[in-house]
Enzyme design. Sequence first.
Site, PDB file in Angstrom:
ATOM      1  N   ASN A 111       0.870  -1.185   0.000  1.00 40.95           N
ATOM      2  CA  ASN A 111       0.000   0.000   0.000  1.00 40.95           C
ATOM      3  C   ASN A 111       0.901   1.226   0.000  1.00 40.95           C
ATOM      4  O   ASN A 111       1.475   1.573   1.032  1.00 40.95           O
ATOM      5  CB  ASN A 111      -0.886  -0.038   1.258  1.00 40.95           C
ATOM      6  CG  ASN A 111      -1.703   1.230   1.424  1.00 40.95           C
ATOM      7  OD1 ASN A 111      -1.793   2.049   0.510  1.00 40.95           O
ATOM      8  ND2 ASN A 111      -2.289   1.394   2.602  1.00 40.95           N
ATOM      9  N   LYS A 132       0.073   4.250  -0.291  1.00 38.02           N
ATOM     10  CA  LYS A 132      -0.615   5.425   0.275  1.00 38.02           C
ATOM     11  C   LYS A 132      -0.378   6.637  -0.629  1.00 38.02           C
ATOM     12  O   LYS A 132      -0.295   6.483  -1.837  1.00 38.02           O
ATOM     13  CB  LYS A 132      -0.143   5.665   1.707  1.00 38.02           C
ATOM     14  CG  LYS A 132      -0.172   4.395   2.561  1.00 38.02           C
ATOM     15  CD  LYS A 132      -0.016   4.681   4.009  1.00 38.02           C
ATOM     16  CE  LYS A 132       0.039   3.375   4.779  1.00 38.02           C
ATOM     17  NZ  LYS A 132       0.056   3.531   6.202  1.00 38.02           N
ATOM     18  N   HIS A 162      -9.349   0.808   5.094  1.00 33.97           N
ATOM     19  CA  HIS A 162      -8.067   1.021   5.775  1.00 33.97           C
ATOM     20  C   HIS A 162      -8.301   1.945   6.959  1.00 33.97           C
ATOM     21  O   HIS A 162      -9.138   2.841   6.898  1.00 33.97           O
ATOM     22  CB  HIS A 162      -7.058   1.633   4.790  1.00 33.97           C
ATOM     23  CG  HIS A 162      -5.667   1.650   5.341  1.00 33.97           C
ATOM     24  ND1 HIS A 162      -5.241   2.607   6.225  1.00 33.97           N
ATOM     25  CD2 HIS A 162      -4.613   0.812   5.150  1.00 33.97           C
ATOM     26  CE1 HIS A 162      -3.983   2.355   6.554  1.00 33.97           C
ATOM     27  NE2 HIS A 162      -3.578   1.266   5.915  1.00 33.97           N
ATOM     28  N   GLU A 170      -6.793   4.404   8.004  1.00 34.59           N
ATOM     29  CA  GLU A 170      -6.661   5.837   7.696  1.00 34.59           C
ATOM     30  C   GLU A 170      -7.941   6.361   7.040  1.00 34.59           C
ATOM     31  O   GLU A 170      -8.311   7.516   7.227  1.00 34.59           O
ATOM     32  CB  GLU A 170      -5.427   6.058   6.811  1.00 34.59           C
ATOM     33  CG  GLU A 170      -4.146   5.882   7.622  1.00 34.59           C
ATOM     34  CD  GLU A 170      -2.962   5.364   6.844  1.00 34.59           C
ATOM     35  OE1 GLU A 170      -2.972   5.412   5.598  1.00 34.59           O
ATOM     36  OE2 GLU A 170      -2.004   4.885   7.506  1.00 34.59           O
ATOM     37  N   GLU A 203      -5.119  -5.271  10.771  1.00 33.81           N
ATOM     38  CA  GLU A 203      -4.135  -4.216  10.947  1.00 33.81           C
ATOM     39  C   GLU A 203      -4.404  -3.477  12.262  1.00 33.81           C
ATOM     40  O   GLU A 203      -5.223  -2.554  12.298  1.00 33.81           O
ATOM     41  CB  GLU A 203      -4.214  -3.212   9.800  1.00 33.81           C
ATOM     42  CG  GLU A 203      -3.922  -3.813   8.446  1.00 33.81           C
ATOM     43  CD  GLU A 203      -3.355  -2.773   7.495  1.00 33.81           C
ATOM     44  OE1 GLU A 203      -2.271  -3.006   6.983  1.00 33.81           O
ATOM     45  OE2 GLU A 203      -3.983  -1.720   7.301  1.00 33.81           O
ATOM     46  N   GLY A 255       2.506   2.189  10.640  1.00 28.01           N
ATOM     47  CA  GLY A 255       3.387   3.329  10.435  1.00 28.01           C
ATOM     48  C   GLY A 255       4.088   3.798  11.702  1.00 28.01           C
ATOM     49  O   GLY A 255       4.681   4.876  11.731  1.00 28.01           O
ATOM     50  N   SER A 281       3.667  -2.226  10.306  1.00 29.92           N
ATOM     51  CA  SER A 281       5.130  -2.185  10.458  1.00 29.92           C
ATOM     52  C   SER A 281       5.813  -3.508  10.107  1.00 29.92           C
ATOM     53  O   SER A 281       6.792  -3.896  10.748  1.00 29.92           O
ATOM     54  CB  SER A 281       5.512  -1.732  11.877  1.00 29.92           C
ATOM     55  OG  SER A 281       5.009  -0.428  12.117  1.00 29.92           O
TER      56      SER A 281
END
Length: 251
Positions: A9, A11, A95, A97, A167, A173, A213
């Site tokens: 991904n 992003k 996701h 985010e 996730e 991240g 990560s």
Amino acid sequence: MRRTFIAGNWKMNLDRQAAVALVRELVEQVGPQSRVDLAVCPPAVYLEAVAGLVAGSPIGLGAQNMYHETSGAFTGELSPAMLVDVGCRYVILGHSERRQYFGESNEDVFRKAQAALAAGLTPIVCLGERLDEREAGRTREVVEGQFRGSLAGLSADEIQNVVIAYEPVWAIGTGKVATPEQAEEVHAALRSMLENRYNAGIAERIVIQYGGSVKPDNAAQLLGQPNIDGALVGGASLTASGFLGIANAAP
Ligand code: PEP
């Protein structure tokens, strides 16, 4: 038998030149065949350029988001058919985010998953708990709520074409990776949710990726867990050595 699936991904990172250079490097290093399934998910404006480069290689193409409607007055959105049209096979949905910054609900994710499947895309549906939820001992409850709201409404036929990505939000991240045991516990729980909602055969077939990560140096242990079938990779997917280091670490 489930095939390991590693998806990158990207992003909102890389420019056209860097995206093209990265894909060229991936295509060259992967060669004509891959031991594991691979996909890259570039920003939407680079999908078409990347599609041309991965064509004929074992690297699949995915988008990072889409809207559930087929067409119409939805300024700024992309339909599932548009993604198929430019060569996508996958689309990341829900996701954290998107859930956190763009207010996507389980209901939105469910509608998108149905629309993606109807268009022939394989949705990679993300779910996972926040740190405060884990610390409050609510991980299973939160993940189960997301499973029910985002996935459990799909039919038995539909769910078989879905990839699930667990996730934990606190690991995305942040450099804080879930331990293989922490991840495996949730993956096993997800598989039993699939078994309860559908059946054991379906639960056995569905690929459940871990994301948060993942790096070449922690991938082998994570991917070695019985219920971890792959990885959804953010930061480390921005270099060929990071992405393929993870793919090569798969047992
Ligand atoms: C992700 O964005 O899905 C992700 C897992 O990111 P990172 O690998 O950078 O933690």
